[in-house]
Design a protein around this motif. Structure first.
Motif, PDB file in Angstrom:
ATOM      1  N   ALA A 125       0.985  -1.148  -0.039  1.00 29.65           N
ATOM      2  CA  ALA A 125       0.016  -0.077  -0.247  1.00 29.65           C
ATOM      3  C   ALA A 125       0.719   1.346  -0.069  1.00 29.65           C
ATOM      4  CB  ALA A 125      -0.826  -0.010   1.216  1.00 29.65           C
ATOM      5  N   ARG A 126       2.037   1.249   0.634  1.00 28.71           N
ATOM      6  CA  ARG A 126       2.853   2.414   0.597  1.00 28.71           C
ATOM      7  C   ARG A 126       3.535   2.824  -0.768  1.00 28.71           C
ATOM      8  NH1 ARG A 126       6.988   0.869   5.424  1.00 28.71           N
ATOM      9  NH2 ARG A 126       5.665  -0.766   5.628  1.00 28.71           N
ATOM     10  N   LEU A 127       3.894   1.408  -1.230  1.00 27.74           N
ATOM     11  CA  LEU A 127       4.561   1.506  -2.751  1.00 27.74           C
ATOM     12  C   LEU A 127       3.346   2.282  -3.715  1.00 27.74           C
ATOM     13  CD1 LEU A 127       6.707   1.278  -4.774  1.00 27.74           C
ATOM     14  CD2 LEU A 127       5.890  -0.958  -5.078  1.00 27.74           C
ATOM     15  N   ARG A 128       2.461   1.664  -3.547  1.00 30.76           N
ATOM     16  CA  ARG A 128       1.136   2.177  -4.474  1.00 30.76           C
ATOM     17  C   ARG A 128       0.911   3.633  -4.088  1.00 30.76           C
ATOM     18  NH1 ARG A 128      -3.142  -0.279  -6.799  1.00 30.76           N
ATOM     19  NH2 ARG A 128      -1.649  -2.008  -7.194  1.00 30.76           N
ATOM     20  N   GLY A 135      16.713   7.294   5.449  1.00 27.67           N
ATOM     21  CA  GLY A 135      15.334   7.851   5.448  1.00 27.67           C
ATOM     22  C   GLY A 135      14.506   7.566   4.046  1.00 27.67           C
ATOM     23  N   PHE A 136      14.862   6.631   3.378  1.00 26.40           N
ATOM     24  CA  PHE A 136      14.138   6.551   2.090  1.00 26.40           C
ATOM     25  C   PHE A 136      12.999   5.848   2.548  1.00 26.40           C
ATOM     26  CE2 PHE A 136      18.084   7.018   0.307  1.00 26.40           C
ATOM     27  CZ  PHE A 136      18.213   8.111  -0.931  1.00 26.40           C
ATOM     28  N   LYS A 137      11.929   5.997   1.711  1.00 25.00           N
ATOM     29  CA  LYS A 137      10.501   5.271   1.936  1.00 25.00           C
ATOM     30  C   LYS A 137      10.309   4.192   1.027  1.00 25.00           C
ATOM     31  CE  LYS A 137       7.030   8.260   1.732  1.00 25.00           C
ATOM     32  NZ  LYS A 137       6.360   9.677   1.103  1.00 25.00           N
ATOM     33  N   ALA A 138      11.305   3.574   0.067  1.00 24.10           N
ATOM     34  CA  ALA A 138      11.198   2.512  -0.341  1.00 24.10           C
ATOM     35  C   ALA A 138      12.564   1.871  -1.132  1.00 24.10           C
ATOM     36  CB  ALA A 138      10.143   2.452  -1.634  1.00 24.10           C
ATOM     37  N   ILE A 139      12.609   0.962  -1.414  1.00 27.31           N
ATOM     38  CA  ILE A 139      13.793   0.411  -1.983  1.00 27.31           C
ATOM     39  C   ILE A 139      13.691  -0.098  -3.382  1.00 27.31           C
ATOM     40  CG2 ILE A 139      15.395  -1.888  -1.743  1.00 27.31           C
ATOM     41  CD1 ILE A 139      14.946  -1.698   1.473  1.00 27.31           C
ATOM     42  N   TRP A 140      14.758  -0.005  -4.360  1.00 23.62           N
ATOM     43  CA  TRP A 140      14.488  -0.600  -5.575  1.00 23.62           C
ATOM     44  C   TRP A 140      15.405  -1.654  -5.718  1.00 23.62           C
ATOM     45  CZ3 TRP A 140      12.898  -1.072 -10.310  1.00 23.62           C
ATOM     46  CH2 TRP A 140      13.579  -1.149 -11.434  1.00 23.62           C
ATOM     47  N   GLY A 141      15.146  -2.932  -5.491  1.00 27.00           N
ATOM     48  CA  GLY A 141      15.693  -4.032  -5.893  1.00 27.00           C
ATOM     49  C   GLY A 141      16.408  -4.271  -7.109  1.00 27.00           C
ATOM     50  N   SER A 142      17.416  -3.640  -7.362  1.00 26.25           N
ATOM     51  CA  SER A 142      17.989  -3.560  -8.762  1.00 26.25           C
ATOM     52  C   SER A 142      18.873  -4.849  -9.411  1.00 26.25           C
ATOM     53  CB  SER A 142      19.461  -2.639  -8.529  1.00 26.25           C
ATOM     54  OG  SER A 142      20.139  -2.592  -9.651  1.00 26.25           O
ATOM     55  N   ARG A 144       6.612 -13.344  -0.010  1.00 24.35           N
ATOM     56  CA  ARG A 144       7.917 -12.885   0.735  1.00 24.35           C
ATOM     57  C   ARG A 144       7.911 -11.264   0.950  1.00 24.35           C
ATOM     58  NH1 ARG A 144      12.927 -17.049  -0.880  1.00 24.35           N
ATOM     59  NH2 ARG A 144      11.347 -18.627  -1.625  1.00 24.35           N
ATOM     60  N   GLY A 145       6.655 -10.743   0.903  1.00 22.02           N
ATOM     61  CA  GLY A 145       6.515  -9.400   1.248  1.00 22.02           C
ATOM     62  C   GLY A 145       7.181  -8.304   0.623  1.00 22.02           C
ATOM     63  N   ILE A 146       7.229  -8.599  -0.761  1.00 22.26           N
ATOM     64  CA  ILE A 146       7.610  -7.703  -1.736  1.00 22.26           C
ATOM     65  C   ILE A 146       6.608  -6.833  -2.111  1.00 22.26           C
ATOM     66  CG2 ILE A 146       8.962  -7.280  -3.907  1.00 22.26           C
ATOM     67  CD1 ILE A 146      10.454  -8.621  -1.383  1.00 22.26           C
ATOM     68  N   ALA A 147       6.740  -5.607  -2.297  1.00 24.30           N
ATOM     69  CA  ALA A 147       5.460  -4.592  -2.556  1.00 24.30           C
ATOM     70  C   ALA A 147       5.199  -4.532  -4.252  1.00 24.30           C
ATOM     71  CB  ALA A 147       5.726  -3.202  -2.192  1.00 24.30           C
ATOM     72  N   GLY A 148       6.088  -4.931  -5.044  1.00 20.78           N
ATOM     73  CA  GLY A 148       5.847  -4.598  -6.477  1.00 20.78           C
ATOM     74  C   GLY A 148       6.928  -5.143  -7.329  1.00 20.78           C
ATOM     75  N   VAL A 149       6.743  -5.213  -8.513  1.00 18.13           N
ATOM     76  CA  VAL A 149       7.799  -5.617  -9.667  1.00 18.13           C
ATOM     77  C   VAL A 149       7.680  -4.803 -10.909  1.00 18.13           C
ATOM     78  CG1 VAL A 149       6.360  -7.583 -10.752  1.00 18.13           C
ATOM     79  CG2 VAL A 149       8.622  -7.839 -10.705  1.00 18.13           C
ATOM     80  N   CYS A 150       8.911  -4.511 -11.411  1.00 22.34           N
ATOM     81  CA  CYS A 150       9.006  -4.068 -12.499  1.00 22.34           C
ATOM     82  C   CYS A 150       9.469  -4.927 -13.583  1.00 22.34           C
ATOM     83  CB  CYS A 150       9.924  -2.727 -12.291  1.00 22.34           C
ATOM     84  SG  CYS A 150      10.373  -1.694 -14.086  1.00 22.34           S
TER      85      CYS A 150
END
Ligand code: SPV
Ligand code: MG
Length: 578
Positions: free
Chosen positions: A15-18, A45-52, A112-118
């Protein structure tokens, strides 16, 4: 950096990512590639992570060509999700296959609790966009739309996001193709569009944003056009900026510099102050939480106590074999007596072991101990040795003679005792033929095996000082104190207080351990007795020394049949002497 407001944090990660994608503010995501970097991103302090994909493949030391399997990537994400409560948007490359692979990927990411995928509109296996981007084939639009639809249809969490990445500009297919694709992907259900560019200026990204005109949230990766002021992105109505690879690059350059320096200078002194302290690594690993949990869940195991071993004496009657070493360093069945004792403590999880040496303390070379020396050992007794180390000890402590061998259950039962003070008394040695021998124990009840488990307390122990004057000496003792005293919790302070009193006595220098036990009893302390019947040895004279080897052999797991039998026979014949 953005402070994370409580209401935001209480939402699910997806929900936070969205919300970030949809918000009117310009938002930022920072790359992470393992658990540690995920924690670093959160703390910054970031709000989200990019799983590069680039960074995760690089930390594995492989190329950004799907050389790491998708399950290896997902396992890595699990560590990241555990280490940080931030939403993670996975760079899912092409989805690792066709629509069906995307469906399975989405389900596994949700689990696994991942918020989204690109996912990007290239072909599997992909190559990083900055490596010969124009040579890379793009996916068919319809086929890629099928992947997006399949992913959206298979998510069970309504907030899970699928970001569609348009590679048309990278591949040199032009702005119209990029816009056409973005439109198709948004129609297929993508929650946001990532438009990628490899140019050093943001012109084509800004043109795309203008033409796109907010039809769906826009995500950008300004790795190449990094000199563009961030304000420009804000004004262009960009939803989210991804800082895509800067932690893996920071790690690489720091590691290179440090490795080079250490290799060249062959010392650590030049780098120590410029790298994270070991304690900082522990903090990032949340080591404190582990210690607290240990206190909560391992308290029954009594695993973290300490031991204080009195080992200052040469040993009366052992002069012939203690010319160059104290009694505790005499070899018993192949290793020094003290080693047997230290190993016994370690087996019970008692790793903080202080040994008070005196006579030939220089010969005590046992690993895994803290050595304290009673310099006055020639003129003083056991309590003076105890006093040398007592201040260092806190918490649960076993105080032990140094010349003991015993079966492991004896120490286990002692350290598991809940009593503030407890001692081990051997009831097989109750006949006090020589009443002047110290360490005979009088207790509140005799060892009655039928009453096993009944609480028995110590009344008196014969001491070098008072054996003859003891009122109890007229009665047969109930056994022999073996030389083990366990002190728990508040007992520590009580013991310190009694020691303080004893130190004021003129004869303190000659006082022995039984004198301490008796003083505790006189001070009103209850000392619980754990009876044993044999199963231990003290080494007080040459006879003891000779027999100790057999006893020790019988305690080793691979005792020879002969050694074990001999040990057992000796054991049965007599419990031991102190
Ligand atoms: C990644 O971080 O793996 C990306 C972004 O895909 S980039 O490397 O810039 O293509
Ligand atoms: Mg990538």
């Amino acid at each position: 950096m953005n402070a994370r407001e409580p209401a935001f944090v209480s939402q699910s990660r997806s929900a936070r990512l969205r919300q970030m994608l949809l918000s009117n503010e310009l938002e930022f995501m920072m790359e992470a590639h393992n658990g540690l970097s995920a924690r670093v991103v959160r703390e910054a302090g970031f709000k989200a992570i990019w799983g590069s994909g680039l960074a995760i493949s690089a930390q594995f030391g492989v190329r950004d060509n799907n050389e790491a399997s998708w399950t290896q990537v997902v396992d890595t994400l699990e560590f990241m999700a555990d280490a940080s409560d931030l939403p993670i948007l996975l760079d899912g490359d092409t989805g690792y296959g066709n629509f069906n692979n995307v469906r399975r990927l989405v389900r596994k990411l949700e689990q696994r609790g991942i918020a989204g995928v690109c996912i990007e509109d290239k072909q599997f296996p992909k190559t990083n966009s900055f490596i010969n981007g124009e040579a890379q084939p793009l996916a068919e639009i319809d086929e890629f739309c099928g992947k997006i639809k399949a992913g959206k249809d298979s998510q069970t969490d309504e907030h899970f996001s699928i970001v569609a990445r348009v590679e048309a500009l990278i591949a040199g297919w032009g702005m119209d193709e990029a816009l056409r694709r973005a439109e198709a992907y948004a129609q297929a259900g993508a929650d946001a569009i990532l438009i990628h560019s490899k140019l050093s200026r943001a012109d084509e990204i800004l043109e795309f944003a203008r033409e796109w005109a907010g039809r769906a949230p826009l995500v950008i990766v300004p790795t190449k056009y990094y000199s563009t002021p961030t304000e420009v992105f804000r004004e262009a109505g960009i939803s989210t900026v991804i800082w895509a690879n800067h932690l893996i690059r920071a790690a690489a350059s720091a590691m290179q510099a440090v490795a080079r320096e250490i290799h060249t200078s062959e010392t650590l002194v030049n780098v120590e102050d410029s790298i994270a302290a070991v304690n900082e690594i522990f903090r990032l690993q949340d080591a404190d939480e582990y210690s607290q949990a240990e206190d909560r869940y391992l308290s029954g195991a009594r695993s973290a106590g300490s031991a204080l071993v009195l080992a200052a004496s040469r040993g009366k009657g052992l002069e012939a074999v203690t010319e160059d070493r104290p009694k505790v360093m005499l070899p018993i069945a192949g290793k020094p007596l003290l080693r047997w004792l230290v190993d016994a403590f370690k087996k019970q999880g008692v790793n903080d072991i202080t040994v008070v040496g005196g006579y030939r303390a220089d010969a005590i070379d046992t690993a895994g101990i803290r050595l304290v020396v009673n310099e006055q050992h020639a003129q003083t007794g056991e309590l003076a040795s105890l006093a040398c180390a007592l201040d260092q000890l806190t918490g649960d402590t076993v105080i032990s003679y140094g010349d003991l061998l015993f079966r492991s259950y004896i120490l286990r039962d002692l350290v598991e005792s809940e009593a503030v003070f407890s001692v081990v008394v051997d009831s097989s040695l109750a006949d006090a033929e020589n009443a002047s021998v110290r360490d005979f124990a009088w207790c509140s009840a005799a060892d009655d095996r039928g009453l096993f488990g009944n609480k028995v307390v110590l009344r008196h122990v014969s001491s070098g000082q008072d054996a003859s004057s003891s009122a109890l000496a007229a009665h047969a003792p109930h056994g022999r104190w073996v030389g083990l005293l366990n002190v728990r919790g508040a007992g520590h302070e009580h013991l310190q207080a009694v020691m303080k009193q004893l130190r004021m006595r003129a004869d303190f220098a000659s006082l022995d351990m039984p004198a301490l036990l008796n003083a505790l009893i006189e001070a009103g302390e209850s000392i619980e007795v754990q009876y044993v019947h044999g199963h231990w040895r003290g080494v007080n004279d040459l006879d003891d020394f000779r027999r100790a080897g057999d006893f020790a052999h019988a305690q080793t797991p691979f005792a020879t049949a002969a050694g074990a039998a001999q040990g057992a026979a000796n054991n049965a014949a007599s419990g031991g002497t102190q």
